[in-house]
Design a protein around this motif. Structure first.
Motif, PDB file in Angstrom:
ATOM      1  N   GLN A   1      66.299  15.530  50.788  1.00 35.67           N
ATOM      2  CA  GLN A   1      66.518  14.161  50.347  1.00 35.67           C
ATOM      3  C   GLN A   1      66.066  14.050  48.898  1.00 35.67           C
TER       4      GLN A   1
ATOM      5  N   GLN B   1      63.900   0.256  52.927  1.00 34.14           N
ATOM      6  CA  GLN B   1      62.607   0.052  53.566  1.00 34.14           C
ATOM      7  C   GLN B   1      62.832  -0.821  54.793  1.00 34.14           C
TER       8      GLN B   1
ATOM      9  N   TRP C   1      68.649  -1.674  52.859  1.00 33.51           N
ATOM     10  CA  TRP C   1      68.963  -0.931  51.651  1.00 33.51           C
ATOM     11  C   TRP C   1      69.126  -1.868  50.469  1.00 33.51           C
TER      12      TRP C   1
ATOM     13  N   TRP D   1      59.439   4.388  50.290  1.00 32.72           N
ATOM     14  CA  TRP D   1      60.835   3.963  50.321  1.00 32.72           C
ATOM     15  C   TRP D   1      61.718   5.137  50.694  1.00 32.72           C
ATOM     16  N   GLU D   2      62.705   4.885  51.527  1.00 36.68           N
ATOM     17  CA  GLU D   2      63.638   5.916  51.993  1.00 36.68           C
ATOM     18  C   GLU D   2      64.787   6.084  50.988  1.00 36.68           C
ATOM     19  N   THR D   3      65.287   7.278  50.870  1.00 36.18           N
ATOM     20  CA  THR D   3      66.495   7.539  50.080  1.00 36.18           C
ATOM     21  C   THR D   3      67.566   8.131  50.987  1.00 36.18           C
TER      22      THR D   3
END
Length: 325
Positions: free
Chosen positions: A164, A208, A212, A263-265
């Motif tokens: 990621q 989060q 998105w 935070w996610e990507t």
């Protein structure tokens, strides 16, 4: 018309390697006249001139270059098949043509390739390094290593690592400008962006709690070479969003600091792409198995897929940025 005797292609190969019919004749143990007659016969059967002839040398025509590439691969496959028939434990031999992203090649793959060739000294490596999308079929490579989800149904895709993109910057940059605490804070920072096909990929996506959001970043530096982008970031020039595999050594050493870790990507897996389902040379499958094993031992990499899985679903490859621009 078709080639009546595939062995005639050896004259094409040796003439291209030696630069003359006389050199080809010496290598093949035949007279120059016989070599010349073989080449003329081959050109007659194909209806195309394969060499431009002059008093000093012979130069391949575009048609000759095309046929030469396929002839070389055909004889390599034949030699490997003969070796396998004679001994299914025969040493790997032949040429491996591999295309790989620039930064991945420099930071991760080069020592692995060296190790693989030391184990298999009969192999030759032709490495094509760059960040453009290589067409595995058109560019005639045995293996392309690519980030992102891919969709070409003519190819065999095997996932090597579930990477990621991560956001990071050098301590020197953060000392001058502070740390972003949310994706929107990136609007006030200098972000290093990538170019693909003449376009800058400036839209970065983060999530989060399943929600998105997109941020259109900007900065004073953009480049089409991911390796240079990472070097700029390490030098303190700005913030990058880049594969965890590529920046892993810099994060481990402290040269880069991860940002917005909560935070996610978007998923950005690394794949090995092969041009055929019907036949994969043993040297190619051995390299893919070796790379899958090495990636599986990396801290951020989970076990790779089983060998030669179905092609991945459709998406765009863009070195860590969102598929929009």
């Amino acid at each position: 018309m078709k080639i009546e005797n595939p062995a005639d292609l050896r004259v094409l190969l040796q003439t291209a390697r030696g630069g003359s019919l006389s050199a080809a004749a010496r290598t093949l143990g035949m007279t120059p006249a016989a070599a010349s007659a073989t080449l003329k016969r081959l050109e007659g059967q194909l209806g195309a001139r394969l060499f431009e002839r002059s008093t000093r040398a012979m130069r391949l025509t575009p048609q000759g270059q095309t046929l030469l590439a396929y002839a070389e691969r055909a004889f390599e496959l034949l030699a490997e098949g003969e070796a396998l028939v004679a001994d299914d434990r025969a040493a790997l031999q032949g040429t491996l043509r591999v295309a790989a992203p620039s930064d991945l090649a420099r930071t991760v793959l080069l020592p692995w390739f060296d190790d693989f060739q030391r184990t298999h000294p009969g192999l030759r490596l032709e490495l094509v390094v760059g960040d453009r999308l290589h067409d595995v079929l058109r560019d005639e490579v045995d293996l392309a290593i690519r980030y992102g989800l891919l969709a070409d149904s003519r190819l065999v895709a095997r996932r090597l690592a579930p990477a990621q993109p991560v956001l990071s910057a050098a301590p020197a940059y953060l000392a001058r400008h502070g740390r972003p605490n949310t994706p929107q804070d990136l609007l006030r920072h200098n972000c290093i962006t990538f170019q693909r096909g003449g376009r800058r990929h400036k839209l970065w996506r983060f999530a989060q709690h399943g929600v998105w959001q997109e941020v259109r970043v900007d900065g004073d530096r953009s480049v089409d070479d991911a390796s240079l982008a990472r070097e700029w970031a390490v030098a303190g020039a700005g913030i990058i969003l880049k594969s965890s595999i590529d920046v892993g050594p810099d994060l481990a050493s402290g040269a880069l600091v991860r940002l917005l870790a909560d935070w996610e990507t978007e998923a950005y897996p690394l794949h090995a792409l092969l041009p055929s389902r019907r036949f994969v040379p043993r040297r190619v499958s051995a390299l893919v198995d070796y790379l899958a094993l090495r990636f599986s031992t990396m801290p951020a990499a989970a076990p790779a897929d089983r060998p030669f899985s179905a092609p991945a679903v459709d998406a765009e490859e863009n070195h860590g940025h969102a598929p929009k621009a």
